[in-house]
Design a protein around this motif. Structure first.
Motif, PDB file in Angstrom:
ATOM      1  N   ILE A 134      16.020   6.988 -68.900  1.00 61.26           N
ATOM      2  CA  ILE A 134      15.386   7.454 -67.662  1.00 61.26           C
ATOM      3  C   ILE A 134      14.344   8.497 -68.047  1.00 61.26           C
ATOM      4  O   ILE A 134      14.676   9.569 -68.551  1.00 61.26           O
ATOM      5  CB  ILE A 134      16.419   8.040 -66.691  1.00 61.26           C
ATOM      6  CG1 ILE A 134      17.442   6.969 -66.290  1.00 61.26           C
ATOM      7  CG2 ILE A 134      15.733   8.617 -65.457  1.00 61.26           C
ATOM      8  CD1 ILE A 134      18.588   7.503 -65.438  1.00 61.26           C
ATOM      9  N   LEU A 267      14.442  11.100 -59.213  1.00 61.71           N
ATOM     10  CA  LEU A 267      15.590  10.220 -59.416  1.00 61.71           C
ATOM     11  C   LEU A 267      15.981   9.415 -58.189  1.00 61.71           C
ATOM     12  O   LEU A 267      16.753   8.449 -58.295  1.00 61.71           O
ATOM     13  CB  LEU A 267      16.814  11.054 -59.851  1.00 61.71           C
ATOM     14  CG  LEU A 267      16.640  11.974 -61.058  1.00 61.71           C
ATOM     15  CD1 LEU A 267      17.873  12.856 -61.215  1.00 61.71           C
ATOM     16  CD2 LEU A 267      16.393  11.165 -62.322  1.00 61.71           C
ATOM     17  N   LEU A 284      20.715  15.002 -63.362  1.00 64.30           N
ATOM     18  CA  LEU A 284      21.611  14.126 -64.094  1.00 64.30           C
ATOM     19  C   LEU A 284      22.659  14.935 -64.842  1.00 64.30           C
ATOM     20  O   LEU A 284      22.355  15.988 -65.412  1.00 64.30           O
ATOM     21  CB  LEU A 284      20.817  13.289 -65.095  1.00 64.30           C
ATOM     22  CG  LEU A 284      19.801  12.306 -64.512  1.00 64.30           C
ATOM     23  CD1 LEU A 284      18.900  11.782 -65.614  1.00 64.30           C
ATOM     24  CD2 LEU A 284      20.502  11.161 -63.797  1.00 64.30           C
ATOM     25  N   SER A 292      24.155  10.310 -70.494  1.00 64.51           N
ATOM     26  CA  SER A 292      24.944  10.418 -69.277  1.00 64.51           C
ATOM     27  C   SER A 292      26.421  10.611 -69.607  1.00 64.51           C
ATOM     28  O   SER A 292      26.967   9.922 -70.478  1.00 64.51           O
ATOM     29  CB  SER A 292      24.765   9.159 -68.426  1.00 64.51           C
ATOM     30  OG  SER A 292      25.699   9.122 -67.376  1.00 64.51           O
ATOM     31  N   ALA A 300      18.441  10.264 -70.918  1.00 68.54           N
ATOM     32  CA  ALA A 300      17.296  10.774 -70.157  1.00 68.54           C
ATOM     33  C   ALA A 300      16.494  11.700 -71.046  1.00 68.54           C
ATOM     34  O   ALA A 300      17.016  12.282 -72.011  1.00 68.54           O
ATOM     35  CB  ALA A 300      17.741  11.504 -68.903  1.00 68.54           C
ATOM     36  N   ALA A 304      12.771  14.302 -66.221  1.00 73.78           N
ATOM     37  CA  ALA A 304      13.871  13.589 -65.577  1.00 73.78           C
ATOM     38  C   ALA A 304      15.221  14.123 -66.053  1.00 73.78           C
ATOM     39  O   ALA A 304      16.179  14.194 -65.284  1.00 73.78           O
ATOM     40  CB  ALA A 304      13.770  12.093 -65.845  1.00 73.78           C
ATOM     41  N   ALA A 305      15.287  14.507 -67.324  1.00 73.66           N
ATOM     42  CA  ALA A 305      16.527  15.081 -67.852  1.00 73.66           C
ATOM     43  C   ALA A 305      16.761  16.479 -67.294  1.00 73.66           C
ATOM     44  O   ALA A 305      17.893  16.865 -66.993  1.00 73.66           O
ATOM     45  CB  ALA A 305      16.477  15.121 -69.382  1.00 73.66           C
TER      46      ALA A 305
END
Length: 448
Positions: A134, A267, A284, A292, A300, A304-305
């Motif tokens: 991601i 997300l 996340l 994850s 990720a 995004a992370a």
């Protein structure tokens, strides 16, 4: 149903780095993005922003040197400046698509979502995968006020065909500071509405105070402790209604209102619940390896992370960590030591390492070298009155703990302090280094 070794959602810096590394190892890869290929930094962020800043740098240099050997009026032609920016941004999606094709990577345009822990759907097509990365970047956080739909994003600001006369920026961080300088030098009347008690809260307060006169010189109105309650449209434009801490309420008229109140991981469209990817408070849930905690297939990187600072070099670094973990070279974790941060105002303000408050709370014996130094040659030759530094040094080890700069070349010199922090160079090491003179870097020894 087609199966891949890796599905990458997003096509920005993190995606590009990870794709190159895993593809070189022979993995089958597909990249999916619902926006043009290239990502935020190249298309809507750092790169185009810095190209626009080039215009105001020229304006500011001419103003500072007026009466010092430079004559003649100069001004920003906004449509031409936007056209200059597009000479960089317009070719990016095509270049990225060609690069993916050359690598043997399938690139799909569309919105991706999880169907189950190992299946991604894009425009009705289902793809299975061993792993998912991601890398969707960030989006503006919701303002949560009536009339929010009337507020433009930073993306839209950088595509304006013309510069409006009255601009209001909601927020007081990087984007507000940078866009306010650019718009004011372009001739707009600019107001910053900052909820926090001060502007640029991620930077040293003393250096922000030294920079503030440049905002004042440009006629930028700064309202701190100002909470926006609603935005209204009327025949003559927009009105932003504000509650002020310790002061009367405000109603600020504008032709354009811009969201500059922060961004968060993008997300929402991914249907992460279907993929058994846990989220907590909009972020996340990841382990130390950017994986994850609930679906080990999923990693990720970058914004995004939401683990490291929201900066392009961090996205690249995260992607290298993820790629190494995917390829099983050994278990990797990100290392964010010595990552510099810059607000590209004119002049810029920059920071790396600990703040003064954090350094003092750490229990170390801290030596602080700080001064506003407009009399130094670097500032004098440019007729720049804002030039200063604050460097934090561990008294016992002589290591650099943090550095905070404002003024000419701050955006470049801060990298030397970042190098020192990341690789354990001492103040003595820096003082003993011979830099080209006269340059911004040659002032470094005097900052210690």
């Amino acid at each position: 149903m087609v199966s891949y070794d890796l599905i990458v959602i997003g096509s920005g810096t993190a995606a590009q780095v990870a794709v190159g590394r895993v593809r070189a190892a022979g993995w089958s890869v597909v990249v999916i993005d619902h926006r043009p290929f290239g990502g935020t930094c190249a298309l809507r962020g750092c790169d185009p922003k810095k190209m626009l800043v080039s215009g105001e740098e020229a304006i500011d240099a001419a103003a500072r040197m007026a009466g010092r050997g430079v004559t003649g009026a100069v001004a920003i032609d906004w449509p031409q400046l936007i056209a200059f920016k597009r000479t960089f941004t317009d070719p990016v999606p095509g270049k990225q698509a060609r690069r993916y094709a050359e690598l043997g990577v399938e690139a799909l345009q569309g919105a991706a979502r999880f169907v189950d822990p190992e299946t991604i759907e894009v425009d009705g097509r289902r793809l299975t995968t061993r792993h998912v990365l991601i890398a969707t970047g960030a989006r503006p956080v919701p303002l949560g006020v009536p009339g929010e739909e009337l507020v433009a994003t930073s993306d839209e600001f950088m595509e304006l065909p013309g510069l409006p006369r009255r601009i209001v920026l909601i927020g007081g961080g990087y984007v507000a500071a940078e866009f306010s300088h650019l718009a004011a030098r372009g001739g707009a009347e600019v107001t910053i509405l900052q909820r926090a008690p001060r502007l640029l809260p991620r930077f040293d307060p003393d250096l922000v105070d030294w920079l503030t006169p440049r905002f004042v010189d440009l006629g930028i109105r700064i309202e701190t402790g100002a909470t926006v309650t609603r935005v209204e449209k009327h025949v003559d434009g927009l009105t932003v209604h504000v509650v002020r801490r310790g002061g009367p309420d405000l109603a600020v008229d504008a032709d354009l209102v811009v969201h500059a109140a922060g961004r968060g991981p993008d997300l929402d469209a991914l249907d992460l619940a279907a993929g058994e990817v846990a989220v907590n408070d909009g972020r996340l849930q990841l382990n130390a390896h950017l994986q994850s905690t609930t679906n080990p297939r999923v990693y990720a990187a970058g914004d995004a992370a939401g683990v490291g600072p929201p900066l392009t070099p961090v996205s690249s670094h995260d992607a290298k960590v993820v790629a190494a973990n995917l390829l099983g070279e050994r278990v990797h974790t990100p290392d964010y030591r010595g990552v510099p941060s810059v607000a590209f105002t004119v002049p810029p303000i920059a920071s790396v390492g600990m703040s003064e408050a954090d350094a003092r709370r750490s229990g170390r014996r801290v030596r602080v070298s700080a001064a506003l130094t407009p009399e130094w040659f670097t500032a004098r030759r440019l007729a720049e009155r804002v030039y200063g530094h604050k460097v934090l040094i561990d008294e016992d080890s002589d290591l650099i703990l943090g550095a905070h700069l404002v003024g000419p070349h701050a955006d470049e010199v801060i990298n030397l302090f970042g190098l020192a922090i990341r690789h354990g160079l001492t103040a003595a090491d820096l003082r003993s280094t011979m830099f080209a003179y006269p340059t911004g870097a040659s002032d470094l020894g005097s900052m210690l």
